[in-house]
Write a protein that holds these residues in place. Sequence first.
Motif, PDB file in Angstrom:
ATOM      1  N   LEU A 122       1.043  -1.141  -0.447  1.00 24.76           N
ATOM      2  CA  LEU A 122      -0.345   0.234   0.173  1.00 24.76           C
ATOM      3  C   LEU A 122       0.611   1.254  -0.139  1.00 24.76           C
ATOM      4  O   LEU A 122       2.169   1.701   0.805  1.00 24.76           O
ATOM      5  CB  LEU A 122      -1.261   0.082   1.281  1.00 24.76           C
ATOM      6  N   PRO A 123       0.293   2.016  -0.627  1.00 26.62           N
ATOM      7  CA  PRO A 123       1.205   3.756  -0.094  1.00 26.62           C
ATOM      8  C   PRO A 123       0.703   3.771   0.704  1.00 26.62           C
ATOM      9  O   PRO A 123      -0.232   3.685   1.042  1.00 26.62           O
ATOM     10  CB  PRO A 123       0.586   4.581  -1.401  1.00 26.62           C
ATOM     11  N   VAL A 124       1.651   5.402   0.813  1.00 24.28           N
ATOM     12  CA  VAL A 124       2.199   5.131   2.208  1.00 24.28           C
ATOM     13  C   VAL A 124       0.997   6.095   2.978  1.00 24.28           C
ATOM     14  O   VAL A 124       0.313   5.814   3.673  1.00 24.28           O
ATOM     15  CB  VAL A 124       3.100   6.475   2.565  1.00 24.28           C
ATOM     16  N   ALA A 125       0.586   6.890   2.494  1.00 21.14           N
ATOM     17  CA  ALA A 125      -1.104   7.424   2.746  1.00 21.14           C
ATOM     18  C   ALA A 125      -2.124   6.403   2.737  1.00 21.14           C
ATOM     19  O   ALA A 125      -3.013   6.744   3.715  1.00 21.14           O
ATOM     20  CB  ALA A 125      -1.332   8.668   2.199  1.00 21.14           C
ATOM     21  N   ALA A 126      -2.258   6.450   2.484  1.00 16.73           N
ATOM     22  CA  ALA A 126      -3.387   4.514   2.143  1.00 16.73           C
ATOM     23  C   ALA A 126      -3.188   3.979   3.195  1.00 16.73           C
ATOM     24  O   ALA A 126      -3.970   3.242   3.898  1.00 16.73           O
ATOM     25  CB  ALA A 126      -3.293   3.876   0.950  1.00 16.73           C
ATOM     26  N   ALA A 127      -1.665   3.155   4.028  1.00 14.61           N
ATOM     27  CA  ALA A 127      -1.513   2.398   4.659  1.00 14.61           C
ATOM     28  C   ALA A 127      -2.096   3.001   5.755  1.00 14.61           C
ATOM     29  O   ALA A 127      -2.370   2.515   6.954  1.00 14.61           O
ATOM     30  CB  ALA A 127      -0.026   2.358   4.770  1.00 14.61           C
ATOM     31  N   VAL A 128      -1.193   4.450   6.319  1.00 18.23           N
ATOM     32  CA  VAL A 128      -2.041   5.192   7.687  1.00 18.23           C
ATOM     33  C   VAL A 128      -3.189   5.255   7.508  1.00 18.23           C
ATOM     34  O   VAL A 128      -3.937   4.896   9.106  1.00 18.23           O
ATOM     35  CB  VAL A 128      -0.962   6.360   7.042  1.00 18.23           C
ATOM     36  N   ALA A 129      -4.338   5.956   6.600  1.00 19.92           N
ATOM     37  CA  ALA A 129      -5.061   5.659   6.476  1.00 19.92           C
ATOM     38  C   ALA A 129      -6.220   3.847   6.433  1.00 19.92           C
ATOM     39  O   ALA A 129      -6.871   4.481   7.683  1.00 19.92           O
ATOM     40  CB  ALA A 129      -6.203   5.844   5.760  1.00 19.92           C
TER      41      ALA A 129
END
Length: 219
Positions: A207-214
Amino acid sequence: MRVAVVGGHGQIARLLHPLLVAAGHHPVALVRREEQRTALEAVGAEVRLLDIENDDVAAFARAFEDCDAVVFSAGGGPDGNVTRKQTVDLEGSLKSAAGAAVAGIRRFVQVSAIDVDQPVAPDTGEVWAAYVTAKRDADAALRAGALDWTILRPGRLTDDPATGLVALGADVPRGDVTRADVASVIAAVIDRPESVHHQWNLVGGELPVAAAVARAAAS
């Protein structure tokens, strides 16, 4: 945000500073040696001097003056020195958290290590056991405190280029992760209130970082 980075000349920190600048933040690198100033200023960081092992909480609070958040990314290093695991990895974290509280700062992001809550094997070397114990106790103290904390627990760190793809979550299994990707996750969570009071393992993933954080924040 003005972000104080304890261990400001460390390998992750040096990758973090330009990411904070790019995100519109102002990194404040806390380092022990004056000769580190030029290189850090070149990547956009303000430099303040702090001796993690020998300075007291009041000195930490002064170093954090006018900052809005603290990132603890310091480590005793792979030098085989058991004592420095206590004085840097544990006591440095404790003084950073206490100094943040004195300075009126609530936001605190700590870089720890994966699976440090698990018992170490009986044949574990003295240095590694001391490291795990220090990280475990530092995380426990932070969780028990009143700060708005996020704890990131990377797997085995590599110096490979950033992938921008990670796995992040409470139960993510062990794996490798680039230091550059760890820096990206720190920069992504620093101003994300939904990441407060979460402790996440961090490894390379899909997952891209922003999606992983979300996703991690929503779970």
